[in-house]
Design a protein around this motif. Structure first.
Motif, short mmCIF file in Angstrom:
data_model
loop_
_atom_site.label_atom_id
_atom_site.label_comp_id
_atom_site.label_asym_id
_atom_site.label_seq_id
_atom_site.Cartn_x
_atom_site.Cartn_y
_atom_site.Cartn_z
N ASN A 176 -0.56 -8.06 5.50
CA ASN A 176 -1.69 -7.47 6.20
C ASN A 176 -1.36 -6.06 6.71
N ALA A 177 -0.27 -5.48 6.18
CA ALA A 177 0.18 -4.17 6.64
C ALA A 177 -0.09 -3.11 5.58
N GLU A 178 0.23 -1.86 5.91
CA GLU A 178 0.08 -0.78 4.93
C GLU A 178 1.17 0.26 5.15
N ILE A 179 1.44 1.04 4.12
CA ILE A 179 2.44 2.11 4.20
C ILE A 179 1.76 3.41 4.58
N ASP A 180 2.32 4.11 5.56
CA ASP A 180 1.85 5.42 5.97
C ASP A 180 3.05 6.35 5.98
N GLY A 181 3.26 7.07 4.88
CA GLY A 181 4.43 7.93 4.77
C GLY A 181 5.69 7.09 4.70
N THR A 182 6.56 7.24 5.71
CA THR A 182 7.77 6.44 5.77
C THR A 182 7.65 5.32 6.80
N ASP A 183 6.43 5.09 7.31
CA ASP A 183 6.19 4.04 8.30
C ASP A 183 5.45 2.86 7.67
N ILE A 184 5.66 1.69 8.24
CA ILE A 184 4.86 0.51 7.91
C ILE A 184 3.97 0.22 9.11
N PRO A 190 -6.16 0.08 -2.35
CA PRO A 190 -5.35 0.91 -1.45
C PRO A 190 -6.13 1.32 -0.20
N PRO A 191 -5.44 1.46 0.95
CA PRO A 191 -3.99 1.35 1.15
C PRO A 191 -3.53 -0.07 1.47
N GLN A 192 -4.36 -1.08 1.20
CA GLN A 192 -3.99 -2.45 1.50
C GLN A 192 -2.79 -2.89 0.65
N SER A 193 -2.07 -3.88 1.16
CA SER A 193 -0.87 -4.35 0.48
C SER A 193 -1.05 -5.71 -0.17
N GLY A 194 -2.24 -6.31 -0.05
CA GLY A 194 -2.45 -7.62 -0.65
C GLY A 194 -3.90 -7.87 -1.00
N ILE A 195 -4.13 -8.63 -2.07
CA ILE A 195 -5.47 -9.06 -2.47
C ILE A 195 -5.35 -10.44 -3.10
N LEU A 196 -6.22 -11.35 -2.69
CA LEU A 196 -6.21 -12.72 -3.22
C LEU A 196 -7.31 -12.87 -4.26
#
Length: 496
Positions: A344-352, A431-437
């Motif tokens: 349920n997270a996303e990448i923003d540059g070098t941050d999660i 994007p920018p989501q990290s998962g899809i079912l």
């Protein structure tokens, strides 16, 4: 006097372009009646009248870019605005050289930010037809959306400047409306004569070509009703319903192999719409950006289907909404996301960026393409609230009424390919989501249960995830938790 201002445009959107004014100075307006349409880089926003009265001054003209809360126009109570607004309407006759002093030009409306041209897709009216004010004249296609062009005034369509299939820039003139009924016959007929003589060189309406390709209908089996015999969308629909159209493909029955020239005659080449080109580009960008991987599992839907069957009538009677499977899957995903937060997270540059909430995107197919309306704070909603939200968002998506704000901010997405009969697929990340079912078709299959073979309603599940922040263990754990919740829905009630 009431002020008409730019409404909130959605997350991170600070400006819009005035696309079309439905009312002119001096027109009577009712409260909540649509005054104009604004376009952003993603969606179209309608602006309603804040009160009843008479349209006063238009501050922001069509094509002008405005910021949030900018003043668009004024509404005056009573009839006093009509006289004051006369100068605003005066420039229109000066821009109409084709049909005399009583003509009005039909211009390309604002196409949105960074869009400089469009293709004329379909003309709904022909030269000489009577048109009412705000009646749709034609449809334009850009790389983002289809734009309908309304008539700026009542009268007769005197001249079509840009025919179907022509690419026009953002400031081009499309046609001329004559309020006196005069038709510019000579210039309109002159260019049409050459294609008529060429016969098969007449270009069909792009919408007709698209429909023929979808239905597998040859242009030779369609009688065109447009100018110079060109095929319109309605002609294809008639041909599809006509039983006599079947005997046409005789060349295919020839005993010899067809030549390349004969094959070319039987082929249909249809240019991709700008919207489809954009969808193709963004989906490919998604694959190129994320380290996308898909893991699969299967779920026995017996218990969920039994629970739904037992309570669906009572549920609908009490809540006024049908109990479907999507609420079960939404609840199961929200439950699993709490245990595996990286999905349920996303990448923003070098941050999660970890989201301590679930804004669930529900992918929906529409006549114009795939959209993903977002149900906010789905993790805090009941089954009834989720079902009502899904039904309402789906209806607005099909009607093309979703606002940009309703399609932004999702943290996870569910895509149900099973409604189309899909047995298994690998969904693409949004994007920018990290998962899809990905949900699929429920199919009875033989399963070994406690050493016995039994027929069970089974569904394959697919989780596509961004391997940059989601490890295989987390992805598998997420999918197992979804499976467990659906095979024993009581776990959702007990938060297990």
């Amino acid at each position: 006097m009431s002020e008409v201002r730019v409404p909130t445009l959605g997350e991170s959107v600070t400006e819009a372009t005035v696309a079309t004014w439905f009312k002119q100075p001096g027109d009577a307006v009712a409260a909540d009646e649509m005054l104009c349409e604004l376009e952003t880089d993603k969606v179209t926003v309608e602006v309603p009248a804040p009160s009843a009265g008479v349209m006063g001054e238009i501050i922001a003209a069509e094509g002008e870019t405005v910021g949030v809360d900018a003043l668009l126009a004024t509404i005056v109570a009573g009839d006093g605005a009509a006289a004051a607004s006369a100068p605003a309407a005066e420039p229109a006759p000066a821009a109409a050289p084709a049909a005399g002093g009583d003509s009005v030009d039909v211009m390309v409306p604002s196409l949105g930010e960074s869009v400089s041209e469009a293709t004329v897709s379909t003309w709904f009216k022909a030269v000489g037809d009577t048109v009412a004010q705000d009646e749709m004249l034609c449809e334009l296609e850009t790389d983002k959306v289809s734009v309908e062009v309304p008539s700026p005034a009542a009268g007769v369509l005197a001249e079509i400047i840009a025919p179907e299939g022509e690419t026009v820039d953002a400031s081009a003139k499309l046609a001329v409306i004559s309020s006196s009924g005069a038709v510019v016959a000579a210039p309109a007929a002159a260019p049409a004569a050459a294609p008529a003589a060429a016969g098969k060189d007449v270009e069909n309406a792009p919408s007709a070509n698209k429909l023929m390709a979808e239905k597998g209908i040859s242009a030779a089996n369609v009688q065109g009703s447009g100018r110079d015999g060109r095929i319109m969308k309605e002609d294809v629909l008639k041909a599809a319903l006509a039983p006599a159209a079947a005997p046409a493909p005789t060349p295919a029955a020839a005993p010899r192999a067809p030549s390349a020239a004969e094959d070319a005659v039987r082929e249909e080449r249809v240019k991709m719409t700008r919207l489809r080109q954009t969808i193709a580009k963004r989906l490919k960008d998604s694959q190129n950006t994320a380290a996308m991987l898909t893991t699969y599992n299967e779920v026995d839907m017996t218990e969920t289907m039994a629970l739904r069957k037992q309570y669906k009538d009572e549920f609908e009677k009490k809540h006024g909404a049908r109990l479907g499977f999507m609420s079960f899957f939404t609840k199961a995903c929200c439950h699993a996301l709490k245990e595996v937060p990286e999905v349920n997270a996303e990448i923003d540059g070098t941050d999660i960026v970890y989201k301590n909430y679930v804004h669930m995107g529900i992918a929906a197919g529409t006549p114009t393409g795939l959209v993903v309306p977002v149900i906010r704070d789905a993790d805090k909603m009941s089954f009834a609230d989720i079902e009502k939200a899904i039904a309402e968002k789906g209806r607005r998506a099909r009607d093309g009424k979703l606002s940009m704000a309703e399609m932004q901010g999702g943290t996870f997405t569910i895509s149900n390919g099973g409604v189309y009969g899909s047995l298994m697929s690998s969904p693409i990340l949004n994007p920018p989501q990290s998962g899809i079912l990905g949900m699929h078709k429920i199919q009875d299959r033989p399963m070994v249960i406690n050493g016995e073979i039994k027929i069970r309603p089974m569904m394959y599940l697919a989780l596509s995830y961004d391997h940059r922040i989601v490890d295989g263990k987390g992805a598998v754990t997420f999918l197992v938790r979804v499976k467990e919740a659906l095979e024993d829905p009581r776990r959702l009630l007990m938060d297990l």
